[in-house]
Write an enzyme that holds these catalytic residues in place. Structure first.
Site, PDB file in Angstrom:
ATOM      1  CD  GLU A   1      36.482  67.566  66.893  1.00 12.94           C
ATOM      2  OE1 GLU A   1      36.350  68.362  67.834  1.00 12.94           O
ATOM      3  OE2 GLU A   1      37.440  67.218  66.526  1.00 12.94           O
TER       4      GLU A   1
ATOM      5  CE1 TYR B   1      36.939  63.094  65.029  1.00  7.72           C
ATOM      6  CE2 TYR B   1      38.384  61.495  64.120  1.00  7.72           C
ATOM      7  CZ  TYR B   1      37.097  62.003  64.336  1.00  7.72           C
ATOM      8  OH  TYR B   1      36.186  61.432  63.795  1.00  7.72           O
TER       9      TYR B   1
END
Length: 188
Positions: free
Chosen positions: A150, A85
């Site tokens: 995301e 991430y």
């Protein structure tokens, strides 16, 4: 189309460590950050488009908040942990000033996939292209983008390109592959 806004930034196309976008501004977006914090900054056209986007969401009774905009190479280096991430320094779109992470109180201002199911997340997915933004790392495209889904991360690419990518379901990587194929074919 303005190439500054269609630039592909990823592990294969990193920005130089000394890259700082021109015209970084704070337009007073609803941020979960104190005034003066560099993450409130965005590239000028991106900032104005984000302001229009968040103003429209407020008019519709939503609580969309900005979490992170610009990040310097040095700040990205501090955040980088090697997980999926967080992009490596130089490979984060945040360094360009063209990317923005958003969230809402319903998910405690967290950057989580649960954001996608909130009223704000659903609204963002539908309305982001109208303001020149794409959901940069869509669901089921990790094998192409190199990043997991995301739903909170938007990227300014201009309204025409955002509309095109959203309608076709293409990622920015696929768009660039297609553009390079066309350029290659044009050379023959």
């Amino acid at each position: 189309m303005d190439k500054d806004y269609t630039i592909l930034i990823n592990s294969k196309n990193p920005l130089p460590a000394d890259f700082i976008p021109k015209h970084l501004i704070d337009t007073g977006l609803p941020f979960d950050a104190i005034p003066g914090d560099p993450k409130r900054l965005l590239e000028e056209k991106t900032a104005h488009a984000a302001l229009e986007l968040t103003a429209r969401s407020r008019m519709e009774g939503l609580s969309l908040y900005c979490i992170s905009g610009y990040r310097s190479y040095i700040r990205q280096k501090e955040l980088y942990t090697g997980n999926n991430y967080v992009a490596a320094p130089g490979t984060s779109e945040h360094q360009s000033g063209l990317a923005l992470d958003l969230s809402c109180p319903a998910v405690h201002m967290e950057l989580t996939e649960a954001f996608a199911e909130t009223q704000e997340g659903l609204w963002l997915k539908k309305h982001a292209p109208l303001y020149g933004f794409i959901i940069r790392y869509p669901e089921n495209k990790t094998h192409i983008t190199g990043f997991p889904w995301e739903p909170w991360h938007i990227r300014y690419v201009t309204r025409p390109l955002a509309s095109y990518l959203t309608l076709t379901g293409l990622t920015l990587e696929e768009y660039h592959m297609m553009e390079n194929s066309v350029d290659f074919l044009d050379l023959k």
